[in-house]
Design a protein around this motif. Structure first.
Motif, PDB file in Angstrom:
ATOM      1  N   ILE A  62       0.850  -1.196   0.000  1.00 47.03           N
ATOM      2  CA  ILE A  62       0.000   0.000   0.000  1.00 47.03           C
ATOM      3  C   ILE A  62       0.881   1.241   0.000  1.00 47.03           C
ATOM      4  O   ILE A  62       1.894   1.290   0.696  1.00 47.03           O
ATOM      5  N   GLN A  63       0.496   2.204  -0.796  1.00 41.81           N
ATOM      6  CA  GLN A  63       1.153   3.511  -0.783  1.00 41.81           C
ATOM      7  C   GLN A  63       0.319   4.433   0.095  1.00 41.81           C
ATOM      8  O   GLN A  63      -0.809   4.776  -0.265  1.00 41.81           O
ATOM      9  N   ILE A  64       0.876   4.803   1.249  1.00 42.58           N
ATOM     10  CA  ILE A  64       0.119   5.627   2.191  1.00 42.58           C
ATOM     11  C   ILE A  64       0.360   7.100   1.901  1.00 42.58           C
ATOM     12  O   ILE A  64       1.500   7.531   1.748  1.00 42.58           O
ATOM     13  N   VAL A  65      -0.707   7.869   1.817  1.00 41.13           N
ATOM     14  CA  VAL A  65      -0.596   9.294   1.506  1.00 41.13           C
ATOM     15  C   VAL A  65      -0.930  10.157   2.722  1.00 41.13           C
ATOM     16  O   VAL A  65      -0.241  11.113   3.031  1.00 41.13           O
ATOM     17  N   VAL A  67      -2.328  10.119   6.910  1.00 47.06           N
ATOM     18  CA  VAL A  67      -2.668   9.408   8.145  1.00 47.06           C
ATOM     19  C   VAL A  67      -3.113  10.415   9.193  1.00 47.06           C
ATOM     20  O   VAL A  67      -2.471  11.448   9.371  1.00 47.06           O
ATOM     21  N   ILE A  77      -5.498   5.561   8.592  1.00 51.01           N
ATOM     22  CA  ILE A  77      -5.052   5.890   7.244  1.00 51.01           C
ATOM     23  C   ILE A  77      -6.263   6.433   6.487  1.00 51.01           C
ATOM     24  O   ILE A  77      -7.280   5.750   6.362  1.00 51.01           O
ATOM     25  N   LYS A  78      -6.151   7.688   6.019  1.00 48.70           N
ATOM     26  CA  LYS A  78      -7.293   8.351   5.377  1.00 48.70           C
ATOM     27  C   LYS A  78      -7.183   8.360   3.852  1.00 48.70           C
ATOM     28  O   LYS A  78      -8.172   8.583   3.166  1.00 48.70           O
ATOM     29  N   ALA A  80      -4.868   6.225   0.777  1.00 44.16           N
ATOM     30  CA  ALA A  80      -3.817   5.291   0.381  1.00 44.16           C
ATOM     31  C   ALA A  80      -4.215   4.621  -0.918  1.00 44.16           C
ATOM     32  O   ALA A  80      -5.389   4.650  -1.305  1.00 44.16           O
ATOM     33  N   TYR A  81      -3.225   4.038  -1.597  1.00 42.22           N
ATOM     34  CA  TYR A  81      -3.466   3.403  -2.895  1.00 42.22           C
ATOM     35  C   TYR A  81      -2.804   2.035  -2.950  1.00 42.22           C
ATOM     36  O   TYR A  81      -1.795   1.812  -2.296  1.00 42.22           O
ATOM     37  N   PHE A  82      -3.388   1.144  -3.726  1.00 44.42           N
ATOM     38  CA  PHE A  82      -2.778  -0.161  -3.941  1.00 44.42           C
ATOM     39  C   PHE A  82      -1.557   0.006  -4.831  1.00 44.42           C
ATOM     40  O   PHE A  82      -1.617   0.706  -5.842  1.00 44.42           O
TER      41      PHE A  82
END
Lengths: 204, 204
Positions: A62-65, A67, A77-78, A80-82
């Motif tokens: 997961i790419q977290i953008v 939090v 986590i508000k 995020a992308y696969f």
């Protein structure tokens, strides 16, 4: 729902596929509401609980953008992308050997599309083989519920054929000829270790 | 920022620790803006690019609760939580051997608190050893930038001592005595493979 012997909880993550984030369509997989991933996770849990092998599925990358850190409660986590996985999904150890594999299924009844794999996964399998690891793929034909184990070096031959302008899939007869059929059972559901014992003479 | 030879991009995920979701405090780690995790990832990239070993960090495990599927764009995770890892963070293959380890750092100058590890990670390491895998921890004392490799069976002894009512940490002298000091370098930064060669006679 099947009442599962290991008492494992359903987790939300299981409802999404790792690489695309698309919802899984379980309806095609018999009447069990189970996916190939579920069956492999249960198989690995069986191996682990019996001391047979230690093999786990890696978490979905997961790419977290964004939090949030609320006071007195867990971080949320508000956004995020696969992400696309850079390796294969499953790895671990069996009798000292490094085991590494990917599992995929297709609705196509006659051939397995190579677009199920990514270039960097093929390169990863090559690197694993170069280090003396055991690498393979587990391929399931959903329409007939046939499951095959195909060794990485054989997958690579079909991949190379595609790169050289050949067909973009592997014919089912080719898989049946160069891979090994895995008979689905109850415990373990997908006994791929038995196939490895045979292929690599590990049972002694 | 150090200009990194591999040209690897910064990703948002790196700003969060796997198990707690807390923001990392890089300021304590010298003036390089690098974490132990960054150094290990670069070390593993070095090993991979040189064909020395294939070792990766597993993705951070995430419990996904809500996903949006906007038209014509990628799925967006709108609510998710950090999950506790059930295994160790790093694994892979080196000369056919299964390699499995966890890396942790402490601000404590004199001892390494065992609360950095979880019961299920210790059980995982036991299971790996029982399968003939190589398992260890990489421990960093941040205040002095000393990095040690401690084999899993030794960590377990300290863990058992704690369970039997003994101290909840490992004294630095104990780690220095039963573990191996890893001299940090430039390429690779944390050459733990060299230590494994020596410990397990793998260099031949």
């Amino acid at each position: 729902m099947v009442n599962y012997p290991n008492g494992r909880k359903y987790t939300a993550e299981k409802a999404f596929t790792a690489s695309t984030g698309k919802r899984k369509t379980n309806s095609s997989y018999g009447n069990r509401g189970m996916t190939l991933e579920d069956d492999l996770n249960d198989t690995n849990l069986y191996y682990l609980s019996r001391g047979i092998a230690v093999i786990h599925k890696k978490p979905t990358p997961i790419q977290i953008v964004q939090v949030d850190y609320p006071k007195r409660s867990a971080a949320v986590i508000k956004e995020a992308y696969f992400k696309q996985a850079s390796t294969t999904d499953y790895n671990g150890v069996y009798k000292g050997k490094y085991i590494d594999f990917e599992a995929k299924e297709t609705q196509n009844p006659t051939s397995f599309p190579l677009k199920n794999f990514h270039e960097h996964q093929i390169r990863h399998m090559e690197a694993v083989l170069a280090q003396g690891g055991i690498s393979f793929v587990i391929l399931r034909f959903a329409s007939t519920d046939e499951i095959y184990l195909l060794e990485a070096h054989q997958l690579m031959e079909y991949w190379t054929r595609m790169e050289q302008g050949g067909r973009k899939s592997i014919r089912k007869e080719e898989i049946a000829g160069t891979g090994r059929l895995i008979h689905a059972g109850y415990q373990p559901r997908i006994d791929y270790i038995k196939i490895l014992d045979d292929l690599y003479n590990l049972s002694s």
